[in-house]
Design a protein around this motif. Structure first.
Motif, mmCIF file in Angstrom:
data_model
loop_
_atom_site.group_PDB
_atom_site.id
_atom_site.type_symbol
_atom_site.label_atom_id
_atom_site.label_comp_id
_atom_site.label_asym_id
_atom_site.label_seq_id
_atom_site.Cartn_x
_atom_site.Cartn_y
_atom_site.Cartn_z
ATOM 1 N N GLY A 206 0.903 -1.317 0.205
ATOM 2 C CA GLY A 206 -0.030 0.041 -0.065
ATOM 3 C C GLY A 206 0.884 1.274 -0.225
ATOM 4 O O GLY A 206 0.303 2.440 0.155
ATOM 5 N N GLY A 207 2.272 1.086 -0.185
ATOM 6 C CA GLY A 207 2.890 2.282 -0.010
ATOM 7 C C GLY A 207 3.315 3.014 -1.417
ATOM 8 O O GLY A 207 4.522 3.348 -1.611
ATOM 9 N N ARG A 208 2.350 2.773 -2.424
ATOM 10 C CA ARG A 208 2.719 3.391 -3.689
ATOM 11 C C ARG A 208 1.528 4.449 -4.007
ATOM 12 O O ARG A 208 0.399 3.747 -4.229
ATOM 13 N N VAL A 209 1.760 5.630 -4.087
ATOM 14 C CA VAL A 209 0.635 6.785 -4.589
ATOM 15 C C VAL A 209 1.233 7.381 -5.471
ATOM 16 O O VAL A 209 2.352 7.937 -5.727
ATOM 17 N N PRO A 210 0.235 8.397 -6.236
ATOM 18 C CA PRO A 210 0.572 9.613 -7.016
ATOM 19 C C PRO A 210 1.137 10.453 -6.023
ATOM 20 O O PRO A 210 0.469 10.868 -5.195
ATOM 21 N N LEU A 211 1.973 11.434 -6.801
ATOM 22 C CA LEU A 211 2.275 12.747 -6.151
ATOM 23 C C LEU A 211 2.717 13.799 -7.118
ATOM 24 O O LEU A 211 3.634 13.538 -7.955
ATOM 25 N N ALA A 212 1.757 14.549 -7.203
ATOM 26 C CA ALA A 212 1.919 15.758 -8.370
ATOM 27 C C ALA A 212 2.936 16.460 -7.993
ATOM 28 O O ALA A 212 3.393 16.914 -9.009
ATOM 29 N N ASP A 213 3.310 16.922 -6.815
ATOM 30 C CA ASP A 213 4.487 18.051 -6.447
ATOM 31 C C ASP A 213 5.546 17.359 -6.045
ATOM 32 O O ASP A 213 5.693 16.975 -4.776
ATOM 33 N N PRO A 214 6.678 17.013 -6.873
ATOM 34 C CA PRO A 214 7.835 16.307 -6.275
ATOM 35 C C PRO A 214 8.532 17.180 -4.972
ATOM 36 O O PRO A 214 9.319 16.426 -3.935
ATOM 37 N N ALA A 215 8.230 18.567 -4.851
ATOM 38 C CA ALA A 215 8.548 19.109 -3.635
ATOM 39 C C ALA A 215 8.061 18.608 -2.400
ATOM 40 O O ALA A 215 8.572 18.836 -1.173
ATOM 41 N N ALA A 216 7.041 17.737 -2.363
ATOM 42 C CA ALA A 216 6.033 17.386 -1.214
ATOM 43 C C ALA A 216 6.858 16.047 -0.843
ATOM 44 O O ALA A 216 6.401 15.117 0.289
ATOM 45 N N LEU A 217 7.901 15.467 -1.512
ATOM 46 C CA LEU A 217 8.604 14.414 -0.937
ATOM 47 C C LEU A 217 9.152 14.439 0.400
ATOM 48 O O LEU A 217 9.051 13.482 1.202
ATOM 49 N N ASP A 218 9.687 15.314 0.855
ATOM 50 C CA ASP A 218 9.982 15.442 2.208
ATOM 51 C C ASP A 218 8.969 15.300 3.287
ATOM 52 O O ASP A 218 8.764 14.567 4.193
ATOM 53 N N ALA A 219 7.871 15.641 2.867
ATOM 54 C CA ALA A 219 6.720 15.757 3.766
ATOM 55 C C ALA A 219 6.056 14.439 3.926
ATOM 56 O O ALA A 219 5.820 13.935 5.077
ATOM 57 N N VAL A 220 6.181 13.668 2.662
ATOM 58 C CA VAL A 220 5.380 12.232 2.673
ATOM 59 C C VAL A 220 6.653 11.325 3.342
ATOM 60 O O VAL A 220 6.235 10.554 4.245
ATOM 61 N N HIS A 221 7.926 11.786 3.312
ATOM 62 C CA HIS A 221 8.839 10.848 4.031
ATOM 63 C C HIS A 221 8.818 11.073 5.511
ATOM 64 O O HIS A 221 8.603 10.175 6.043
ATOM 65 N N THR A 222 8.435 12.307 5.890
ATOM 66 C CA THR A 222 8.426 12.513 7.509
ATOM 67 C C THR A 222 7.104 11.862 7.968
ATOM 68 O O THR A 222 7.348 11.391 9.009
ATOM 69 N N VAL A 223 6.217 11.865 7.221
ATOM 70 C CA VAL A 223 4.716 11.299 7.542
ATOM 71 C C VAL A 223 5.185 9.571 7.639
ATOM 72 O O VAL A 223 4.825 9.021 8.603
ATOM 73 N N ALA A 224 5.639 9.107 6.783
ATOM 74 C CA ALA A 224 5.929 7.742 6.603
ATOM 75 C C ALA A 224 6.776 7.087 7.860
ATOM 76 O O ALA A 224 6.472 6.363 8.438
ATOM 77 N N VAL A 225 7.809 7.876 8.281
ATOM 78 C CA VAL A 225 8.770 7.758 9.378
ATOM 79 C C VAL A 225 7.961 7.796 10.560
ATOM 80 O O VAL A 225 8.116 6.752 11.325
ATOM 81 N N ALA A 226 7.210 9.084 10.663
ATOM 82 C CA ALA A 226 6.268 9.025 11.851
ATOM 83 C C ALA A 226 5.312 7.751 11.923
ATOM 84 O O ALA A 226 5.027 7.375 13.125
ATOM 85 N N LEU A 227 4.680 7.351 10.971
ATOM 86 C CA LEU A 227 3.860 5.996 11.061
ATOM 87 C C LEU A 227 4.398 4.811 11.344
ATOM 88 O O LEU A 227 3.926 3.931 11.984
#
Length: 171
Positions: free
Chosen positions: A144-165
């Motif tokens: 379940g860890g594959r999703v579309p991401l329109a803005d590559p600048a959001a990669l840091d935020a996605v990574h931070t959330v994944a680490v937190a979870l």
């Protein structure tokens, strides 16, 4: 929305005209402006022009339309300015985590537990989460860890959330 200026030729205000919010002017013109593929100026003659802004009622894409004077054309991708950086390619972020008692479910190995490294990858408009046992060679896709991401600048935020979870060193 307020008042809007209606312009005539040469971007001058059209005399004694107000915006046609109801479409009655276009419908009253012979064949209607939309049917003729243009707009109806004060003389009642239909001027040729674009018929859509990339939208259609039947789902069939319209041909690109020139929007003269606006410095753009509908449905066209503007060229990159000279000297502009290229679109970002593949990117990734990694962090060491400790999986909690339930571990992390992966597509290839099922549940993995213990000390892991999480990698958040961005490529081709998609973000993918992968884990590996710390310092191992093999990477496993997080279920379940594959999703579309329109803005590559959001990669840091996605990574931070994944680490937190996924990081649960206390269980």
């Amino acid at each position: 929305m307020g008042d809007q200026a209606v312009t005539g030729a040469g971007d001058r205000p059209a005399p004694e005209r107000t915006p046609d919010a109801t479409g009655e002017d276009a419908a009253a013109a012979p064949g209607g402006a939309a049917a003729a593929g243009g707009t109806t100026p004060p003389g009642g003659t239909t001027a040729p022009g674009p018929t859509s802004a990339g939208m259609t009622a039947d789902g069939t894409p319209a041909a690109p339309a020139d929007v003269s004077g606006a410095g753009m054309s509908a449905d066209a991708t503007p060229p990159a300015p000279a000297g502009a950086p290229a679109a970002p390619g593949p990117q990734e972020r990694t962090s060491d985590i400790t999986a909690g008692p339930g571990g992390v479910m992966t597509d290839e190995e099922g549940v993995v537990t213990g000390d892991l490294t999480l990698r958040t990858e961005y490529a081709d408009g998609q973000v993918t989460l992968r884990v590996q046992y710390k310092d191992a060679d093999e990477w496993y896709a997080v279920t379940g860890g594959r999703v579309p991401l329109a803005d590559p600048a959001a990669l840091d935020a996605v990574h931070t959330v994944a680490v937190a979870l996924l990081n649960r060193p206390e269980g």
